[in-house]
Design a protein around this motif. Structure first.
Motif, PDB file in Angstrom:
ATOM      1  N   PHE A  31       0.822  -1.215   0.000  1.00  0.00           N
ATOM      2  CA  PHE A  31       0.000   0.000   0.000  1.00  0.00           C
ATOM      3  C   PHE A  31       0.856   1.265   0.000  1.00  0.00           C
ATOM      4  O   PHE A  31       0.546   2.241  -0.683  1.00  0.00           O
ATOM      5  CB  PHE A  31      -0.969   0.025   1.192  1.00  0.00           C
ATOM      6  CG  PHE A  31      -2.147  -0.879   1.013  1.00  0.00           C
ATOM      7  CD1 PHE A  31      -2.964  -0.786  -0.116  1.00  0.00           C
ATOM      8  CD2 PHE A  31      -2.447  -1.834   1.963  1.00  0.00           C
ATOM      9  CE1 PHE A  31      -4.049  -1.614  -0.281  1.00  0.00           C
ATOM     10  CE2 PHE A  31      -3.535  -2.676   1.805  1.00  0.00           C
ATOM     11  CZ  PHE A  31      -4.341  -2.571   0.681  1.00  0.00           C
ATOM     12  N   VAL A  32       1.946   1.257   0.754  1.00  0.00           N
ATOM     13  CA  VAL A  32       2.848   2.406   0.786  1.00  0.00           C
ATOM     14  C   VAL A  32       3.465   2.618  -0.600  1.00  0.00           C
ATOM     15  O   VAL A  32       3.525   3.742  -1.107  1.00  0.00           O
ATOM     16  CB  VAL A  32       3.940   2.239   1.873  1.00  0.00           C
ATOM     17  CG1 VAL A  32       5.037   3.276   1.710  1.00  0.00           C
ATOM     18  CG2 VAL A  32       3.326   2.340   3.260  1.00  0.00           C
ATOM     19  N   CYS A  33       3.932   1.543  -1.217  1.00  0.00           N
ATOM     20  CA  CYS A  33       4.525   1.646  -2.565  1.00  0.00           C
ATOM     21  C   CYS A  33       3.499   2.156  -3.575  1.00  0.00           C
ATOM     22  O   CYS A  33       3.816   3.003  -4.419  1.00  0.00           O
ATOM     23  CB  CYS A  33       5.084   0.299  -3.014  1.00  0.00           C
ATOM     24  SG  CYS A  33       6.582  -0.171  -2.130  1.00  0.00           S
ATOM     25  N   LEU A  34       2.283   1.683  -3.493  1.00  0.00           N
ATOM     26  CA  LEU A  34       1.218   2.133  -4.388  1.00  0.00           C
ATOM     27  C   LEU A  34       0.949   3.619  -4.159  1.00  0.00           C
ATOM     28  O   LEU A  34       0.819   4.391  -5.117  1.00  0.00           O
ATOM     29  CB  LEU A  34      -0.058   1.319  -4.163  1.00  0.00           C
ATOM     30  CG  LEU A  34      -1.255   1.708  -5.033  1.00  0.00           C
ATOM     31  CD1 LEU A  34      -0.951   1.461  -6.509  1.00  0.00           C
ATOM     32  CD2 LEU A  34      -2.477   0.935  -4.604  1.00  0.00           C
ATOM     33  N   GLY A  35       0.897   4.038  -2.895  1.00  0.00           N
ATOM     34  CA  GLY A  35       0.676   5.446  -2.568  1.00  0.00           C
ATOM     35  C   GLY A  35       1.793   6.329  -3.097  1.00  0.00           C
ATOM     36  O   GLY A  35       1.546   7.412  -3.627  1.00  0.00           O
ATOM     37  N   VAL A  36       3.045   5.868  -2.949  1.00  0.00           N
ATOM     38  CA  VAL A  36       4.186   6.631  -3.454  1.00  0.00           C
ATOM     39  C   VAL A  36       4.105   6.747  -4.986  1.00  0.00           C
ATOM     40  O   VAL A  36       4.325   7.819  -5.550  1.00  0.00           O
ATOM     41  CB  VAL A  36       5.526   5.996  -3.012  1.00  0.00           C
ATOM     42  CG1 VAL A  36       6.700   6.592  -3.765  1.00  0.00           C
ATOM     43  CG2 VAL A  36       5.711   6.160  -1.508  1.00  0.00           C
TER      44      VAL A  36
END
Length: 196
Positions: free
Chosen positions: A16-21
């Protein structure tokens, strides 16, 4: 239903963090041009004159020459020139200069003017009160339009050690073929008609 392990929760959180970034980076890429343009207009960076509503500056005895440059990009059959190639103004003095543009082609044409100030460092002190730039204009064959630029050179220029000895500033305008209120990035040659 089995509970997820701490490892799986970390993997989901990392995903989720990678997708958000990634989404944030794409958003910044799309917003970078308008944000840079806004930054330049507010700060005068890169020779962009500051746009003001009024002039509350004190007029100094110090004078500076302001030269006017006018250009037309390929693909637009217009002639474009200032009424005077240069004026001498006092710092803080409000000045009006007129430009004349004529459609010399045999078809209606739409154009939009962009501008900059040279040297770049002077952009912070060149304040426009009224301008025809970034306003789409459509001219019929043979039609002439007279437009004004109202400006002043901020007296704070005399206190800036980088530009205090500057004797002249150049305000340069270029008319580009325009479509939907934006300059056409890839102008065609002047013999190829521009789609309206």
């Amino acid at each position: 239903m089995a509970e997820s392990t701490p490892n799986q929760r970390r993997m989901h959180r990392t995903a989720f963090v990678c997708l958000g970034v990634a989404v944030g980076m794409i958003g910044l890429a799309y917003a970078s041009v308008p944000l840079y343009d806004l930054f330049c207009r507010v700060t005068g960076f890169d020779g962009t004159p500051i746009v003001r509503d009024s002039n509350a500056s004190e007029v100094l005895e110090r004078s500076i020459s302001v030269r006017f440059d006018s250009n037309v990009a390929p693909g637009l059959s217009w002639s474009f020139s200032p009424e005077k190639p240069e004026v001498t103004v006092k710092l803080g003095e409000t000045t009006t200069v007129y430009y004349k543009v004529t459609n010399t082609g045999d078809k209606p044409a739409t154009g939009i003017a962009t501008y900059n100030v040279q040297p770049d460092l002077a952009g912070t002190y060149f304040s426009k009160l009224e301008c025809f730039c970034f306003t789409e204009q459509t001219l019929q064959p043979g039609e002439t339009l007279e437009s004004a630029v109202v400006f002043y050179v901020d007296p704070r220029l005399a206190q800036d050690s980088d530009v205090k000895d500057l004797s002249s500033i150049t305000l340069s305008y270029t008319y580009f073929p325009s479509k939907a209120g934006k300059p056409v990035a890839e102008a065609t040659s002047s013999t190829t008609p521009i789609a309206q």
